[in-house]
Scaffold this active site. Structure first.
Site, short mmCIF file in Angstrom:
data_model
loop_
_atom_site.label_atom_id
_atom_site.label_comp_id
_atom_site.label_asym_id
_atom_site.label_seq_id
_atom_site.Cartn_x
_atom_site.Cartn_y
_atom_site.Cartn_z
N ASP A 91 0.86 -1.19 0.00
CA ASP A 91 0.00 0.00 0.00
C ASP A 91 0.89 1.23 0.00
OD1 ASP A 91 -1.89 2.01 0.45
OD2 ASP A 91 -3.05 0.79 1.85
N ARG A 121 -0.14 4.37 -0.32
CA ARG A 121 -0.88 5.59 0.00
C ARG A 121 -0.34 6.29 1.24
NH1 ARG A 121 -6.80 3.10 0.06
NH2 ARG A 121 -5.59 1.47 1.13
#
Length: 199
Positions: free
Chosen positions: A128, A130
């Site tokens: 991930d 983000r």
């Protein structure tokens, strides 16, 4: 420092019958065009509003792909917030931050048997990518420092807290199981997402 640059009224939802406001921002960390969708003027009338940080998913949000449950989570949140008020931070973070074309490449690998995380890793990306600093900046621009966070993702909880936003409550979304996304959802659960498959 981030500021609201415009505030526009519009109708949203599957039937375009839910009143909301869409806010754009200036002064964010990057030039990505993140927006906030505000229901019942929650930023003005609620001290601890319901907030969802929703990362853009073209395939799920727009085309209702069977590969994920992003569109269903978004629609569930819109319906919930139409009644109770709240704010959706719609973040331009396609494919958990790897971008649309890379996500489509990951889909091809998933078709060959990899799960969503294995596919991203195979392409050279982390699980991930983000970062939610700009989500915190958007909340700060709205003078919001304490929220009820709509998420099943422990990373979102940790990250937004690290940027100074206090979480009063975590509200989970349903596990939207459908043909084609079971493997995806169970992979997310194995990576710590709080999913209740009994509902």
């Amino acid at each position: 420092m981030a500021n609201v640059r415009a505030r526009i009224e519009l109708m949203v939802g599957q039937k375009s019958n839910i009143p909301a406001e869409m806010l754009s921002f200036e002064g964010l960390e990057t030039d990505k065009e993140h927006v906030a969708v505000v229901f019942n003027q929650a930023d003005k009338h609620q001290s601890t509003p319901l907030v969802r940080m929703h990362s853009e998913c073209l395939t799920g949000d727009v085309f209702h792909s069977s590969r994920c449950d992003c569109g269903e989570q978004l629609e569930e949140t819109i319906n919930r917030m139409s009644e109770s008020g709240g704010i959706i931070l719609y973040l331009r973070q396609e494919g958990r931050g790897i971008g649309l074309y890379n996500k489509l490449d990951a889909y091809e690998l998933q078709s060959q048997g990899m799960n969503t995380y294995e596919a991203n890793n195979h392409l050279g990306f982390g699980d991930d990518l983000r970062d939610f600093k700009e989500a915190a900046q958007m909340l700060e621009a709205l003078n919001i420092s304490k929220i009820k966070l709509v998420t099943n993702n422990p990373k979102k909880i940790k990250d937004i807290q690290n940027y100074g936003i206090e979480i009063d409550e975590v509200v989970n979304t349903h596990a939207h199981v459908k043909q084609g996304n079971e493997h995806y959802l169970h992979s997310k659960a194995a990576h710590g997402h709080k999913l209740n498959f009994d509902k």
